[in-house]
Design a protein around this motif. Structure first.
Motif, PDB file in Angstrom:
ATOM      1  N   THR A  34       0.836  -0.589   0.041  1.00  0.00           N
ATOM      2  CA  THR A  34       0.299   0.298   0.222  1.00  0.00           C
ATOM      3  C   THR A  34       0.916   1.279   0.087  1.00  0.00           C
ATOM      4  OG1 THR A  34       0.314  -0.092   2.204  1.00  0.00           O
ATOM      5  CG2 THR A  34      -1.880  -0.891   1.294  1.00  0.00           C
ATOM      6  N   PRO A  35       0.157   2.935  -0.058  1.00  0.00           N
ATOM      7  CA  PRO A  35       1.181   3.402  -0.371  1.00  0.00           C
ATOM      8  C   PRO A  35       1.856   4.019   1.653  1.00  0.00           C
ATOM      9  CG  PRO A  35      -1.197   4.029  -1.282  1.00  0.00           C
ATOM     10  CD  PRO A  35      -1.029   2.539  -0.363  1.00  0.00           C
ATOM     11  N   ASN A  36       2.636   4.861   1.000  1.00  0.00           N
ATOM     12  CA  ASN A  36       4.226   5.050   1.906  1.00  0.00           C
ATOM     13  C   ASN A  36       3.742   5.558   3.182  1.00  0.00           C
ATOM     14  OD1 ASN A  36       6.488   4.947   2.616  1.00  0.00           O
ATOM     15  ND2 ASN A  36       7.429   7.111   2.226  1.00  0.00           N
ATOM     16  N   ASP A  96       1.896   9.373  -1.408  1.00  0.00           N
ATOM     17  CA  ASP A  96       1.807   8.571  -2.612  1.00  0.00           C
ATOM     18  C   ASP A  96       1.458   9.758  -3.266  1.00  0.00           C
ATOM     19  OD1 ASP A  96      -0.641  10.384  -3.756  1.00  0.00           O
ATOM     20  OD2 ASP A  96      -2.094   8.766  -2.725  1.00  0.00           O
ATOM     21  N   ASP A  97       2.295   8.918  -5.255  1.00  0.00           N
ATOM     22  CA  ASP A  97       1.823   9.725  -5.765  1.00  0.00           C
ATOM     23  C   ASP A  97       1.455  11.117  -6.235  1.00  0.00           C
ATOM     24  OD1 ASP A  97       3.410   7.242  -7.392  1.00  0.00           O
ATOM     25  OD2 ASP A  97       1.559   6.587  -8.442  1.00  0.00           O
TER      26      ASP A  97
END
Length: 363
Positions: A34-36, A96-97
């Protein structure tokens, strides 16, 4: 002495419990890709003593009662006598991005000094913001963030010297507002911001705003940043203007040189100064660094010792790293153009020499 209330202790215990619980969930989520999410921070404590100044409170009774406090430089942090604590710092982050947030929480005397204009109900919040990346070249941030001016920062982990400079101590600590960060190419960056008056972290109490700007250049050897802030900080119509240059470069594999120059003016009241920060790596685990600072208050007035007063600060610091632990022995000499200190015989003097031993654990 600052008083730590029981409600603050309860808040910190709750925060610690939530942090430990969150770290378990984050570890599980990161295994699933999952995202950071990140958790980082530090704790610090220190010992401080003066060689030629008071190390304890003195009181003389003779007609009028007069009390004298332990001598210390009029700069932020690390000024308490004997064994003392700094702060516990917990930083929660997500990225995230496109979007992310940061919640930077502090507890202890150093943290309280940082958020000195905050309300008691929220004065453990050092930074709190969310951001949105439009693309690789533009990012918007809304909330409260630590200042972009100056060479030194609030966290003792990111500073080489444990005690702080006069320029850092009397510049901004934090800003609350909206900023846009620009990336022009691989080396050049910029920033524009509209902000509340300096250090009003939760809301705007006077209905006036400040504007900030930064132009930066960085490569593999170092970086340089030109910083500006302008705006009214109180109900008066006098606007603060500050321009600041911060730069640092690896001149060899073992020698680094940093520089900070700044000028601040509010209708003739303010200061200017400059400092160099040479550092040398003597081994893989031990570095030695010096801060040599010149600080001059303006003729119409200044924030520290008074109008037209000159201050010199020479601080020699060692940094020994053992895993996540950093030990910092530090010798500091402050020389002032006026007799602002008291020696051990309660006589006025224009200089103060002191020693600090700090322990910082970063995680």
């Amino acid at each position: 002495m600052k008083v730590i209330t029981s409600s603050k202790l309860v808040k910190f215990i709750i925060l610690l419990t939530v942090t430990l619980t969150t770290s378990t969930l984050i570890a599980q989520e990161e295994e699933e890709g999952t995202p950071n999410f990140t958790i980082s921070g530090s704790v610090d404590a220190y010992f401080r003593t003066n060689f030629n100044g008071l190390n304890k409170s003195e009181e003389i009774v003779g007609g009028d009662e007069v009390s004298f406090t332990p001598a210390a430089p009029a700069s932020s942090f690390a000024n308490d006598p004997g064994f003392a604590i700094g702060m516990a710092n917990v930083i929660l982050g997500y990225e995230d991005d496109k979007v992310g947030f940061l919640a930077d929480l502090v507890f202890g005397p150093r943290g309280e000094d940082v958020v000195f204009l905050s309300q008691p109900s929220t004065n453990i919040v050092n930074q709190l913001y969310a951001y949105y990346k439009v693309n690789d070249n533009l990012k918007f941030t809304l909330g409260n963030w630590n200042t972009f001016l100056g060479y030194e920062v609030i966290s003792p982990v990111a500073n080489f010297n444990y005690s702080t400079s006069y320029m850092f101590s009397y510049g901004p600590f934090s800003h609350t507002g909206l900023k846009a960060d620009f990336s022009f190419d691989n080396n050049w960056t910029g920033m524009l911001a509209v902000m509340n008056p300096t250090d009003y972290t939760e809301f705007n109490p006077i209905g006036k705003y400040s504007f900030g700007a930064q132009l930066g250049y960085a490569n593999a050897s170092g970086s340089a940043y030109l910083n500006l802030i302008y705006g009214e900080q109180s109900l008066s119509d006098d606007a603060l203007f500050q321009i600041d240059l911060t730069t640092g470069w690896d001149l060899t594999e073992t020698f680094y040189l940093g520089f900070n120059g700044t000028y601040q003016d509010t209708d003739g009241v303010g200061f200017y100064g400059a400092a160099i920060y040479p550092q040398i790596a003597l081994s893989e685990s031990f570095d030695l660094g010096l801060r040599a600072e010149y600080f001059k208050e303006l003729e119409d007035g200044g924030p520290v010792y008074g109008a037209d007063v000159r201050s010199l600060d020479f601080t020699l610091t060692g940094s020994y790293i053992i895993g996540g632990l950093i030990l910092k022995p530090e010798l500091r000499l402050d020389s002032i153009s006026e007799d602002v200190f008291l020696d051990q015989d309660l006589q006025s003097t224009d200089n103060l020499s002191s020693f600090v031993l700090a322990a910082i654990y970063a995680f």
